[in-house]
Design a protein around this motif. Structure first.
Motif, PDB file in Angstrom:
ATOM      1  N   SER A 241       0.850  -1.195   0.000  1.00 49.48           N
ATOM      2  CA  SER A 241       0.000   0.000   0.000  1.00 49.48           C
ATOM      3  C   SER A 241       0.880   1.237   0.000  1.00 49.48           C
ATOM      4  O   SER A 241       1.843   1.335   0.768  1.00 49.48           O
ATOM      5  CB  SER A 241      -0.915   0.018   1.233  1.00 49.48           C
ATOM      6  OG  SER A 241      -1.834  -1.057   1.181  1.00 49.48           O
ATOM      7  N   ARG A 243       0.798   5.639  -0.405  1.00 47.97           N
ATOM      8  CA  ARG A 243       0.046   6.881  -0.456  1.00 47.97           C
ATOM      9  C   ARG A 243       0.458   7.665  -1.690  1.00 47.97           C
ATOM     10  O   ARG A 243       1.639   7.879  -1.937  1.00 47.97           O
ATOM     11  CB  ARG A 243       0.309   7.713   0.801  1.00 47.97           C
ATOM     12  CG  ARG A 243      -0.621   8.914   0.952  1.00 47.97           C
ATOM     13  CD  ARG A 243      -0.361   9.650   2.250  1.00 47.97           C
ATOM     14  NE  ARG A 243      -1.343  10.729   2.440  1.00 47.97           N
ATOM     15  CZ  ARG A 243      -1.312  11.601   3.439  1.00 47.97           C
ATOM     16  NH1 ARG A 243      -0.353  11.522   4.349  1.00 47.97           N
ATOM     17  NH2 ARG A 243      -2.239  12.534   3.534  1.00 47.97           N
ATOM     18  N   TYR A 250      -4.587   6.407  -0.193  1.00 48.47           N
ATOM     19  CA  TYR A 250      -3.852   5.150  -0.002  1.00 48.47           C
ATOM     20  C   TYR A 250      -4.355   4.119  -1.013  1.00 48.47           C
ATOM     21  O   TYR A 250      -5.550   3.842  -1.086  1.00 48.47           O
ATOM     22  CB  TYR A 250      -4.025   4.639   1.418  1.00 48.47           C
ATOM     23  CG  TYR A 250      -3.279   5.477   2.436  1.00 48.47           C
ATOM     24  CD1 TYR A 250      -1.950   5.210   2.746  1.00 48.47           C
ATOM     25  CD2 TYR A 250      -3.903   6.553   3.067  1.00 48.47           C
ATOM     26  CE1 TYR A 250      -1.262   5.988   3.671  1.00 48.47           C
ATOM     27  CE2 TYR A 250      -3.226   7.337   3.991  1.00 48.47           C
ATOM     28  CZ  TYR A 250      -1.899   7.046   4.285  1.00 48.47           C
ATOM     29  OH  TYR A 250      -1.217   7.827   5.195  1.00 48.47           O
ATOM     30  N   THR A 252      -3.610   0.198  -2.778  1.00 47.91           N
ATOM     31  CA  THR A 252      -2.943  -1.089  -2.611  1.00 47.91           C
ATOM     32  C   THR A 252      -2.656  -1.690  -3.977  1.00 47.91           C
ATOM     33  O   THR A 252      -3.546  -1.779  -4.833  1.00 47.91           O
ATOM     34  CB  THR A 252      -3.806  -2.051  -1.789  1.00 47.91           C
ATOM     35  OG1 THR A 252      -4.019  -1.487  -0.485  1.00 47.91           O
ATOM     36  CG2 THR A 252      -3.110  -3.404  -1.629  1.00 47.91           C
ATOM     37  N   ASP A 346       2.876  13.564   4.280  1.00 49.69           N
ATOM     38  CA  ASP A 346       3.052  12.248   4.884  1.00 49.69           C
ATOM     39  C   ASP A 346       3.882  12.300   6.166  1.00 49.69           C
ATOM     40  O   ASP A 346       4.050  11.288   6.837  1.00 49.69           O
ATOM     41  CB  ASP A 346       3.708  11.296   3.874  1.00 49.69           C
ATOM     42  CG  ASP A 346       3.376   9.843   4.156  1.00 49.69           C
ATOM     43  OD1 ASP A 346       2.246   9.567   4.595  1.00 49.69           O
ATOM     44  OD2 ASP A 346       4.256   8.981   3.952  1.00 49.69           O
ATOM     45  N   SER A 472       4.428  -2.061   4.091  1.00 48.79           N
ATOM     46  CA  SER A 472       4.049  -0.777   3.500  1.00 48.79           C
ATOM     47  C   SER A 472       4.514   0.385   4.372  1.00 48.79           C
ATOM     48  O   SER A 472       4.948   1.426   3.859  1.00 48.79           O
ATOM     49  CB  SER A 472       2.535  -0.715   3.295  1.00 48.79           C
ATOM     50  OG  SER A 472       2.094  -1.766   2.449  1.00 48.79           O
TER      51      SER A 472
END
Length: 543
Positions: A241, A243, A250, A252, A346, A472
């Motif tokens: 996953s 971002r 997000y 995957t 982030d 992730s």
């Protein structure tokens, strides 16, 4: 600074042009040739310890060329990931998926084979010196050669896939046309070289380890762990996953096995990476800087956390334009490269890598004051009586401090250092490898991850993550820790998610294209190599 390796190399290059050591030409075959310069030849040059040291410095000097870290190597790697943005005039080629439009596209191939050719020459000739040399210094020089040759092949296999492997000079192995070895065969060479280096090099700080900036035993262990981890992740399956995208959400992605890694045992190499990283951690040879600002100060170079850096020195040929392109202050007015608002988002608000590691208030060489980010104007717009600017679009530039501490920031070329391995990566290698080896994160994996996040003043990682969640999280943590250090692209590549992540963005911040095709998974082999090496019939797919 007077004792570091850039000074030593500069002196060596002024003293003597060494046969087969101080040259750089256009293809694998050419850079492996042994053309004597002046009246010197390997037979009458390699006589004593001084000769061996000068020759070894010539191997290092290949890092400081216009094929490697004076620009092409970092241009082709740092600029090509999902988190980088910048001026379109600078990122419009390699930064937009068009490496052939960049003048230095052949640089990594030529530069890495130059290192390999020089290392082979030194290995063959220094091994023959029997007198007038300290046996331990001789051993160290051989270890340096093995390390640098292994490092060069590690770069080549990641950038080009399987490549020709030459472990001897053309005088020892005169077959000029060599076919490409498989990815697995190249990795076998890399591992063997790093293992030899590990046994022959001294730890950092040892009296015979050499000048600051030389490779050491701990670095060989670290690169061996990184090699194992690259193999493990390249052959792993499952999901990751990330971002990103236009909305910074997000997503995957189903991980694909990287081409050439199909027969590699992912769990076995994850175990090797985990164990080697822990071995280095237990050595207590390195430590983290407490302060993010101190980490990037000039006085911190080659110390504690900096396991290996590309050296630089004002007033010599060993300078670069990293500061000019990556820092807020530039001869352009402002630098040409920064990371995206999405990536900045982030970081947690208290994370020092964003608070201290990003320049929030700066003034250009024209005297114009700017602040970042636009959505935090209440904090950064007014400071010490100065009103800073940000138009909310093109002024949103997250400049890092990593290349800003130089002797003279008003010059285009300066003495910025480029980090090749930092100790924080060893903690994250351990955490990632332990998770993959144990089918989920162990307590020790969380412990090593915590060391990196504690230094950044970030919160503790979420408890109870499963294997894919922890995987992730580690990949994202590496992006936060190593922004604009040339690691993110390789992480996306080794996990087999590069195309998915880039194409999910499409057009990124500042209208930089992130659209990528399958051919972008590998760089094109130089045409000079295709034309001169009859054993290579075709280029990489799409080129």
């Amino acid at each position: 600074m007077n004792n570091n390796i850039s000074n030593i190399i500069n002196k060596a290059c002024r003293i003597l042009a060494i046969p087969a050591v101080l040259f750089s030409m256009g293809s694998c075959n050419k850079v492996l040739e042994e053309t004597p310069y002046s009246f010197y030849s390997p037979e009458n040059f390699y006589k004593n310890e001084s000769d061996a040291k000068i020759a070894m410095n010539g191997v290092y000097s290949a890092l400081y060329t216009w094929e490697m870290y004076q620009q092409p190597f970092w241009n082709l790697t740092v600029l090509d990931d999902d988190h980088v943005s910048g001026a379109d005039w600078f990122l419009g080629t390699s930064g937009a998926g068009n490496p052939q439009g960049y003048w230095g596209v052949d640089g990594p191939w030529v530069g890495c084979y130059t290192i390999i050719g020089r290392a082979n020459t030194v290995l063959e000739n220094v091994s023959k010196i029997e007198t007038n040399i300290d046996p331990e210094i001789k051993q160290r020089i051989m270890g340096e050669c093995y390390f640098l040759r292994g490092w060069a092949y590690f770069q080549l296999v990641q950038l080009y896939g399987g490549v020709p492997v030459r472990l001897e000079t053309l005088s020892e192995d005169p077959i000029r046309s060599k076919p490409r070895s498989s990815v697995e065969e190249v990795y076998a060479t890399i591992i063997a070289d790093f293992k030899k280096a590990e046994t022959m090099l001294f730890p950092a700080g040892h009296a015979k380890a050499g000048e600051l900036g030389r490779v050491t035993r701990g670095l060989a262990k670290g690169m061996l762990a990184k090699t194992y981890l690259t193999m493990a992740s390249g052959s792993a399956t499952g999901n990751v996953s990330v971002r990103g995208g236009q909305d910074n959400g997000y997503y995957t992605y189903a991980k694909t096995v990287v081409a050439g890694y199909e027969n590699i045992n992912s769990k076995q190499y994850a175990e090797l990476a985990r164990d080697k990283a822990m071995e280095l951690i237990l050595d207590n040879e390195y430590s983290l800087y407490d302060s993010w600002k101190e980490l990037w100060a000039k006085g911190s170079r080659n110390r504690k956390e900096h396991m290996w850096e590309v050296q630089s020195m004002t007033g010599t040929a060993f300078m670069n334009n990293l500061h000019n392109y990556f820092s807020a202050l530039s001869t352009f007015g402002r630098g040409a490269t920064w990371f995206t608002n999405h990536h900045y988002s982030d970081y947690e608000d208290a994370d020092l890598r964003a608070l201290d590691g990003v320049v929030h208030n700066y003034t250009t060489n024209t005297g114009t004051p700017y602040f970042y980010p636009s959505w935090k104007a209440a904090i950064y717009k007014n400071l010490n009586g100065i009103v800073y600017n940000n138009n909310g679009t093109t002024d949103d530039r997250a400049y890092v401090i990593k290349y800003a501490s130089v002797s003279d920031p008003t010059l285009a070329n300066s003495d910025a250092y480029f980090p090749l391995m930092r100790y924080s990566e060893i903690y994250l290698i351990y955490a990632e490898a332990a998770n993959e080896a144990n089918d989920g994160p162990t307590t020790e994996a969380y412990t090593q991850l915590k060391k990196v996040r504690d230094r950044a003043h970030a919160s503790e990682a979420p408890a109870g993550m499963d294997k894919e969640q922890f995987r992730s999280f580690i990949i994202a943590e590496r992006a936060r820790e190593f922004a604009l250090e040339g690691i993110r692209r390789f992480d996306l590549m080794r996990w087999g998610i590069y195309l998915q992540v880039m194409n999910k963005i499409g057009t990124g911040q500042n209208n930089i294209s992130k659209v990528r095709a399958p051919r972008n998974l590998l760089l094109p082999i130089p045409l000079s190599e295709i034309n001169s090496n009859q054993a290579i019939k075709i280029n990489n797919p799409g080129w």
